[in-house]
Design a protein around this motif. Structure first.
Motif, PDB file in Angstrom:
ATOM      1  N   ASN A 329      -2.106  -7.137 -35.310  1.00 21.39           N
ATOM      2  CA  ASN A 329      -0.997  -8.070 -35.152  1.00 21.39           C
ATOM      3  C   ASN A 329      -1.045  -8.745 -33.783  1.00 21.39           C
ATOM      4  O   ASN A 329      -2.097  -8.780 -33.139  1.00 21.39           O
ATOM      5  CB  ASN A 329       0.325  -7.331 -35.391  1.00 21.39           C
ATOM      6  CG  ASN A 329       0.448  -6.846 -36.834  1.00 21.39           C
ATOM      7  OD1 ASN A 329       0.169  -7.585 -37.778  1.00 21.39           O
ATOM      8  ND2 ASN A 329       0.851  -5.593 -37.021  1.00 21.39           N
ATOM      9  N   ARG A 330       0.083  -9.229 -33.311  1.00 20.61           N
ATOM     10  CA  ARG A 330       0.104 -10.102 -32.137  1.00 20.61           C
ATOM     11  C   ARG A 330      -0.158  -9.408 -30.814  1.00 20.61           C
ATOM     12  O   ARG A 330      -0.337 -10.062 -29.784  1.00 20.61           O
ATOM     13  CB  ARG A 330       1.448 -10.828 -32.078  1.00 20.61           C
ATOM     14  CG  ARG A 330       1.631 -11.827 -33.222  1.00 20.61           C
ATOM     15  CD  ARG A 330       2.995 -12.491 -33.194  1.00 20.61           C
ATOM     16  NE  ARG A 330       4.074 -11.552 -33.503  1.00 20.61           N
ATOM     17  CZ  ARG A 330       5.053 -11.239 -32.670  1.00 20.61           C
ATOM     18  NH1 ARG A 330       5.095 -11.776 -31.467  1.00 20.61           N
ATOM     19  NH2 ARG A 330       6.007 -10.394 -33.039  1.00 20.61           N
ATOM     20  N   SER A 331      -0.206  -8.072 -30.790  1.00 19.87           N
ATOM     21  CA  SER A 331      -0.409  -7.370 -29.524  1.00 19.87           C
ATOM     22  C   SER A 331      -1.876  -7.346 -29.079  1.00 19.87           C
ATOM     23  O   SER A 331      -2.178  -6.847 -27.995  1.00 19.87           O
ATOM     24  CB  SER A 331       0.098  -5.922 -29.639  1.00 19.87           C
ATOM     25  OG  SER A 331      -0.713  -5.179 -30.542  1.00 19.87           O
ATOM     26  N   VAL A 332      -2.762  -7.864 -29.914  1.00 11.56           N
ATOM     27  CA  VAL A 332      -4.189  -7.885 -29.579  1.00 11.56           C
ATOM     28  C   VAL A 332      -4.672  -9.325 -29.465  1.00 11.56           C
ATOM     29  O   VAL A 332      -4.513 -10.123 -30.396  1.00 11.56           O
ATOM     30  CB  VAL A 332      -5.027  -7.129 -30.635  1.00 11.56           C
ATOM     31  CG1 VAL A 332      -6.525  -7.368 -30.412  1.00 11.56           C
ATOM     32  CG2 VAL A 332      -4.726  -5.635 -30.566  1.00 11.56           C
ATOM     33  N   GLN A 333      -5.263  -9.631 -28.316  1.00 10.80           N
ATOM     34  CA  GLN A 333      -5.846 -10.960 -28.095  1.00 10.80           C
ATOM     35  C   GLN A 333      -7.299 -10.964 -28.567  1.00 10.80           C
ATOM     36  O   GLN A 333      -8.036  -9.996 -28.337  1.00 10.80           O
ATOM     37  CB  GLN A 333      -5.788 -11.327 -26.617  1.00 10.80           C
ATOM     38  CG  GLN A 333      -6.265 -12.751 -26.326  1.00 10.80           C
ATOM     39  CD  GLN A 333      -6.224 -13.069 -24.841  1.00 10.80           C
ATOM     40  OE1 GLN A 333      -6.456 -12.183 -24.010  1.00 10.80           O
ATOM     41  NE2 GLN A 333      -5.923 -14.307 -24.500  1.00 10.80           N
ATOM     42  N   ASP A 334      -7.696 -12.058 -29.180  1.00  9.40           N
ATOM     43  CA  ASP A 334      -9.077 -12.210 -29.637  1.00  9.40           C
ATOM     44  C   ASP A 334      -9.887 -12.854 -28.524  1.00  9.40           C
ATOM     45  O   ASP A 334      -9.944 -14.079 -28.397  1.00  9.40           O
ATOM     46  CB  ASP A 334      -9.123 -13.061 -30.911  1.00  9.40           C
ATOM     47  CG  ASP A 334     -10.491 -13.024 -31.577  1.00  9.40           C
ATOM     48  OD1 ASP A 334     -11.476 -12.679 -30.884  1.00  9.40           O
ATOM     49  OD2 ASP A 334     -10.585 -13.336 -32.776  1.00  9.40           O
ATOM     50  N   LEU A 335     -10.515 -12.018 -27.692  1.00  8.01           N
ATOM     51  CA  LEU A 335     -11.307 -12.526 -26.577  1.00  8.01           C
ATOM     52  C   LEU A 335     -12.571 -13.216 -27.062  1.00  8.01           C
ATOM     53  O   LEU A 335     -13.073 -14.135 -26.410  1.00  8.01           O
ATOM     54  CB  LEU A 335     -11.680 -11.386 -25.621  1.00  8.01           C
ATOM     55  CG  LEU A 335     -10.513 -10.627 -24.982  1.00  8.01           C
ATOM     56  CD1 LEU A 335     -11.049  -9.548 -24.044  1.00  8.01           C
ATOM     57  CD2 LEU A 335      -9.597 -11.572 -24.227  1.00  8.01           C
ATOM     58  N   ALA A 336     -13.098 -12.760 -28.173  1.00  8.23           N
ATOM     59  CA  ALA A 336     -14.315 -13.369 -28.719  1.00  8.23           C
ATOM     60  C   ALA A 336     -14.061 -14.819 -29.099  1.00  8.23           C
ATOM     61  O   ALA A 336     -14.943 -15.680 -28.953  1.00  8.23           O
ATOM     62  CB  ALA A 336     -14.803 -12.584 -29.924  1.00  8.23           C
ATOM     63  N   ALA A 337     -12.860 -15.112 -29.561  1.00  8.06           N
ATOM     64  CA  ALA A 337     -12.530 -16.479 -29.967  1.00  8.06           C
ATOM     65  C   ALA A 337     -12.166 -17.339 -28.771  1.00  8.06           C
ATOM     66  O   ALA A 337     -12.539 -18.507 -28.685  1.00  8.06           O
ATOM     67  CB  ALA A 337     -11.378 -16.462 -30.959  1.00  8.06           C
ATOM     68  N   SER A 338     -11.433 -16.744 -27.807  1.00  9.41           N
ATOM     69  CA  SER A 338     -10.946 -17.529 -26.672  1.00  9.41           C
ATOM     70  C   SER A 338     -11.908 -17.550 -25.501  1.00  9.41           C
ATOM     71  O   SER A 338     -11.880 -18.477 -24.692  1.00  9.41           O
ATOM     72  CB  SER A 338      -9.595 -16.967 -26.202  1.00  9.41           C
ATOM     73  OG  SER A 338      -9.769 -15.664 -25.677  1.00  9.41           O
ATOM     74  N   SER A 339     -12.758 -16.503 -25.389  1.00 12.08           N
ATOM     75  CA  SER A 339     -13.666 -16.320 -24.245  1.00 12.08           C
ATOM     76  C   SER A 339     -12.935 -16.495 -22.924  1.00 12.08           C
ATOM     77  O   SER A 339     -13.458 -17.001 -21.953  1.00 12.08           O
ATOM     78  CB  SER A 339     -14.858 -17.295 -24.317  1.00 12.08           C
ATOM     79  OG  SER A 339     -14.426 -18.629 -24.114  1.00 12.08           O
ATOM     80  N   LEU A 340     -11.652 -16.071 -22.916  1.00 14.08           N
ATOM     81  CA  LEU A 340     -10.830 -16.232 -21.722  1.00 14.08           C
ATOM     82  C   LEU A 340     -10.052 -14.950 -21.494  1.00 14.08           C
ATOM     83  O   LEU A 340      -9.390 -14.442 -22.388  1.00 14.08           O
ATOM     84  CB  LEU A 340      -9.860 -17.402 -21.916  1.00 14.08           C
ATOM     85  CG  LEU A 340      -8.970 -17.767 -20.730  1.00 14.08           C
ATOM     86  CD1 LEU A 340      -9.843 -18.290 -19.595  1.00 14.08           C
ATOM     87  CD2 LEU A 340      -7.938 -18.808 -21.141  1.00 14.08           C
ATOM     88  N   ILE A 341     -10.136 -14.390 -20.305  1.00 17.48           N
ATOM     89  CA  ILE A 341      -9.414 -13.168 -19.962  1.00 17.48           C
ATOM     90  C   ILE A 341      -8.419 -13.491 -18.859  1.00 17.48           C
ATOM     91  O   ILE A 341      -8.800 -13.974 -17.784  1.00 17.48           O
ATOM     92  CB  ILE A 341     -10.367 -12.060 -19.494  1.00 17.48           C
ATOM     93  CG1 ILE A 341     -11.396 -11.761 -20.578  1.00 17.48           C
ATOM     94  CG2 ILE A 341      -9.594 -10.807 -19.124  1.00 17.48           C
ATOM     95  CD1 ILE A 341     -12.423 -10.725 -20.151  1.00 17.48           C
ATOM     96  N   ALA A 342      -7.160 -13.260 -19.101  1.00 12.48           N
ATOM     97  CA  ALA A 342      -6.142 -13.520 -18.084  1.00 12.48           C
ATOM     98  C   ALA A 342      -6.238 -12.496 -16.961  1.00 12.48           C
ATOM     99  O   ALA A 342      -6.666 -11.360 -17.168  1.00 12.48           O
ATOM    100  CB  ALA A 342      -4.751 -13.479 -18.727  1.00 12.48           C
ATOM    101  N   THR A 343      -5.852 -12.899 -15.750  1.00 12.62           N
ATOM    102  CA  THR A 343      -5.842 -11.973 -14.617  1.00 12.62           C
ATOM    103  C   THR A 343      -4.428 -11.464 -14.398  1.00 12.62           C
ATOM    104  O   THR A 343      -3.447 -12.097 -14.768  1.00 12.62           O
ATOM    105  CB  THR A 343      -6.333 -12.679 -13.351  1.00 12.62           C
ATOM    106  OG1 THR A 343      -5.497 -13.807 -13.095  1.00 12.62           O
ATOM    107  CG2 THR A 343      -7.775 -13.120 -13.504  1.00 12.62           C
ATOM    108  N   TYR A 344      -4.333 -10.296 -13.765  1.00  8.41           N
ATOM    109  CA  TYR A 344      -3.021  -9.725 -13.444  1.00  8.41           C
ATOM    110  C   TYR A 344      -3.133  -8.872 -12.203  1.00  8.41           C
ATOM    111  O   TYR A 344      -4.224  -8.577 -11.726  1.00  8.41           O
ATOM    112  CB  TYR A 344      -2.459  -8.902 -14.605  1.00  8.41           C
ATOM    113  CG  TYR A 344      -3.377  -7.860 -15.194  1.00  8.41           C
ATOM    114  CD1 TYR A 344      -3.425  -6.587 -14.652  1.00  8.41           C
ATOM    115  CD2 TYR A 344      -4.202  -8.141 -16.283  1.00  8.41           C
ATOM    116  CE1 TYR A 344      -4.250  -5.615 -15.199  1.00  8.41           C
ATOM    117  CE2 TYR A 344      -5.026  -7.183 -16.826  1.00  8.41           C
ATOM    118  CZ  TYR A 344      -5.053  -5.916 -16.280  1.00  8.41           C
ATOM    119  OH  TYR A 344      -5.865  -4.957 -16.825  1.00  8.41           O
TER     120      TYR A 344
END
Length: 344
Positions: A329-344
């Motif tokens: 569901n929505r708690s998992v980001q698809d990094l393979a699709a976005s190729s973008l990792i947010a910083t924190y």
């Protein structure tokens, strides 16, 4: 409060006849049986269950001892068990151990003193073996739910924790996550061991390293959880996990709360997945990605197996392993699709 003698006097029969009607023993004409039952109803008579147990050698009471009634998994399990027990004419007595062995021992002592016909038991941990031995010595039938205890051979209704954990972590890897942390239960609980193995299986299968610094353990019970995520969240960017797998739903809730306290957004900055869902809280607009188990069926199957054991105590141990489902569901980001990792 009316007694058996009051009923006998009002119905103009002997106390023995009333006893036979209550316990469904001996010869009593249908006319007399109907008359006695009518008087019992008019006088609001409630049979003495202890006395009846001594006569019939059964109480028609079963016990369900679980570890955390606030956990939606166990709440729904209890619902399934109660529904099935009622269907077969049994009452169900509940106990909640909070994974506390002293509290569990007190419940087992009460179970033995109440002369219940059988027990559904979700053990606190491996040390519950002593309490299960008590039940064995007293010839009380029992079925283990959700968890096994090494050294005890008995009937069980289990989930496939290792396979479920492996499948969920696979889904995270498929979506581009390579640094996946595990917040697990304590190692003296069988499901925690199995879920850790499933997590490791998925990493090995994908050629990813098993990193001890990406694993931590805490109690499954929410009120006992003491852990921090700071060492992960404040590590160098290339050392931080991109996803956290919580080994049960109560741990997942704690993880989400701690991330919120740290100002870390889910899933934009880190993804979260869990074993077991949040029950009715998530049914309308599901957010958390989960391994979902048929909790209601755990309770149903447990009662059915326990009643079979009560009827046939000499049969060999039976085991049922219930399947799980993966829901991303929505708690998992698809990094393979976005190729973008947010910083924190």
């Amino acid at each position: 409060m009316a007694t058996i003698y009051d009923i006998a006097k009002q119905a103009n029969v002997s106390a023995m006849t009333v006893s036979r009607v209550i316990n469904n023993t001996g010869r009593v004409s249908e006319k007399t049986r109907t008359k006695v039952k009518q008087v019992m109803e008019e006088m609001h008579y409630i049979p003495n269950s202890v006395a009846r147990c001594l006569v019939t050698q059964e109480s028609k009471v079963l016990s369900l001892l679980i570890t955390d009634i606030s956990n939606p998994f166990f709440t729904m399990m209890a619902r399934g068990a109660e529904d099935m027990a009622h269907k077969y004419g049994y009452r169900l007595m509940f106990g909640n151990s909070d994974e506390n062995l002293d509290k569990e021992r007190q419940y087992v002592e009460m179970i033995l003193s109440m002369r219940v016909d059988g027990v559904l038991f979700a053990p606190s941990n491996d040390m519950s073996i002593e309490h299960l031995r008590w039940l064995e010595r007293q010839n009380v039938p029992f079925v283990l739910l959700d968890r096994e205890v090494p050294g005890i051979t008995c009937d069980t209704v289990l989930g496939d924790s290792r396979i479920g954990a492996k499948q969920l972590v696979r889904e995270l890897i498929k979506r581009g996550h390579r640094r996946i942390a595990l917040v697990n239960g304590l190692e003296n609980v069988s499901t925690a061991r199995e879920r850790r193995l499933g997590y490791e299986d998925a990493l090995v299968e994908a050629g990813l390293p098993i990193e001890e610094n990406f694993m931590m353990s805490s109690s499954y019970v929410h009120d006992k959880q003491q852990f921090t995520l700071s060492h992960w969240l404040h590590a160098e960017p290339d050392k931080r996990p991109t996803a956290i797998f919580a080994a049960n739903n109560m741990l997942a809730m704690s993880v989400l709360n701690k991330l919120e306290e740290e100002g870390v957004k889910v899933p934009e900055q880190i993804s979260v997945a869990s074993y077991d869902d949040l029950g009715m809280l998530e049914q309308v607009n599901p957010f958390l990605s989960v391994v979902s188990q048929p909790a209601y069926e755990f309770g149903q199957q447990g009662i059915q197996m326990l009643l079979e054991r009560i009827r046939n105590r000499n049969q060999g141990p039976q085991s049922v392993k219930l399947p799980c489902e993966i829901h991303i569901n929505r708690s998992v980001q698809d990094l393979a699709a976005s190729s973008l990792i947010a910083t924190y």
